[in-house]
Motif scaffolding. Sequence first.
Motif, PDB file in Angstrom:
ATOM      1  N   THR A  11       0.847  -1.201   0.000  1.00  0.00           N
ATOM      2  CA  THR A  11       0.000   0.000   0.000  1.00  0.00           C
ATOM      3  C   THR A  11       0.876   1.242   0.000  1.00  0.00           C
ATOM      4  N   THR A  12       0.474   2.212  -0.788  1.00  0.00           N
ATOM      5  CA  THR A  12       1.182   3.488  -0.814  1.00  0.00           C
ATOM      6  C   THR A  12       0.186   4.597  -1.119  1.00  0.00           C
ATOM      7  N   THR A  18      -3.458   0.021  -3.319  1.00  0.00           N
ATOM      8  CA  THR A  18      -3.052  -1.265  -2.753  1.00  0.00           C
ATOM      9  C   THR A  18      -2.894  -2.297  -3.854  1.00  0.00           C
ATOM     10  N   GLY A  19      -1.705  -2.857  -3.951  1.00  0.00           N
ATOM     11  CA  GLY A  19      -1.468  -3.967  -4.873  1.00  0.00           C
ATOM     12  C   GLY A  19      -1.651  -5.275  -4.122  1.00  0.00           C
ATOM     13  N   GLU A  61      -9.667   4.822  -2.232  1.00  0.00           N
ATOM     14  CA  GLU A  61      -8.632   3.818  -2.451  1.00  0.00           C
ATOM     15  C   GLU A  61      -8.940   3.005  -3.697  1.00  0.00           C
ATOM     16  N   ILE A  62      -7.880   2.383  -4.240  1.00  0.00           N
ATOM     17  CA  ILE A  62      -8.051   1.470  -5.361  1.00  0.00           C
ATOM     18  C   ILE A  62      -7.232   0.209  -5.106  1.00  0.00           C
ATOM     19  N   TYR A  63      -7.661  -0.882  -5.736  1.00  0.00           N
ATOM     20  CA  TYR A  63      -6.959  -2.159  -5.630  1.00  0.00           C
ATOM     21  C   TYR A  63      -6.486  -2.575  -7.016  1.00  0.00           C
ATOM     22  N   ASP A 120       8.265  -5.791  -4.053  1.00  0.00           N
ATOM     23  CA  ASP A 120       8.222  -6.162  -2.646  1.00  0.00           C
ATOM     24  C   ASP A 120       6.849  -5.860  -2.040  1.00  0.00           C
ATOM     25  N   TYR A 121       6.575  -6.506  -0.905  1.00  0.00           N
ATOM     26  CA  TYR A 121       5.280  -6.371  -0.236  1.00  0.00           C
ATOM     27  C   TYR A 121       5.466  -5.667   1.119  1.00  0.00           C
ATOM     28  N   THR A 122       4.462  -4.886   1.492  1.00  0.00           N
ATOM     29  CA  THR A 122       4.512  -4.176   2.781  1.00  0.00           C
ATOM     30  C   THR A 122       3.681  -4.871   3.859  1.00  0.00           C
TER      31      THR A 122
END
Length: 397
Positions: free
Chosen positions: A105-106, A122-123, A201-203, A217-219
């Motif tokens: 998420t950013t 959010t990816g 927000e968007i996905y 990378d993942y957060t």
Amino acid sequence: MSFMENLMMALNSLKMHKMRSILTMLGIVIGVGAIIIVVAIGQGGEAMLKSQFTGSGNTIEVFYQPSEEEIRSNPNILLQAPFKQEDIRALEQLPEVKEVVASSTTMSSARYQKDTKDISVTGINQAYLQLNELKIEDGRNLTAADFLSGRRAAIISNKLKEELFKGKNPVGSIMTVANQPIEIIGVLEKPTGILSFGTMEIYLPFQTWKVVYGSSDYTQLTIQAASAEQLQAAGKKAANLLNKLHNTEKSYQVINMEEISQGIGQVTQIMTLIIGSIAGISLFVGGIGVMNIMLVSVTERTREIGIRMALGATRGQVLTQFLIESMTLTLMGGILGIFFGWGTAKIVSLFAGWPSLVSWQVVAGGVVFSMVIGIVFGILPANKASKLDPIESLRYE
């Protein structure tokens, strides 16, 4: 005199003084109803909070807390994503792990035509959809093909639809996210519940995220255990594996959502008990009202008591008659209080957006407690009636 005869006499006495009986029962109705409302809302709130914090079952949140030595060697380490694709593949090989849910998420900007908004992007990987239900209002959800192909497709929140698209249906439209064109394929339903806040927000499928932001990378990372029995083992093995892969000691740790759920349950139960005790005061006051009215009734019916005792009624029979009358009054109030509490709890839960859990134990407790109130607060008036002297009672005007 049989129990049924005493009961009929009690009902006739209540019917003769309808308004007085209704006002007396009102205290019991409010007391029992208040307790049921508090318990039902408390249990419903507990269930809602647990679902908000824990989500689906058997999940463990994995987090990264670097040591002081790691921070000194790399001051920017907290700004870097802690999980890599290799971590996800390694965790998926653990036999205790059913799914590995990963996302990043950013904050970014989204533009449509001349309007620009700051949004949360959010990816997500495919397992994210299996664990977190994303309810679609318009359009469709992301599919396996979207994740595999890295299609530039996105799901947006209802709040973003209202703010950026002025409430119009955006499905099929192209918006710009971080200077990259993204097609909108679905709009999420409006969030409900007291802890639900509308956010813009968007996905995105994670393959798309990689292209847009140039990061693989993942957060955030959550693992789902294969079963509840394997929950602790899965969390321990996952943390050990990540620490081994990243050559750290205890930087990678897990949060057991089941333990958080139990903690929430303990807090809400304590609060429900405290507030329920306060509500119980109104039931106590209602009981005093019953005792007061029954004392008045004994005084009014002194001559009647004298006639009954002159005709052979025993002290025990008179005592029983007034106890049954007191119990009937409180029992009727208790039953009405149950319906009042159940209905009010349903209305409150409807507006609050959480379930109203009226358990049969609470209902049974309300009935029994109201009967006990009738006995406890009816003993004094009944005892007074049974001790009246028949001769003096017949002289009473």
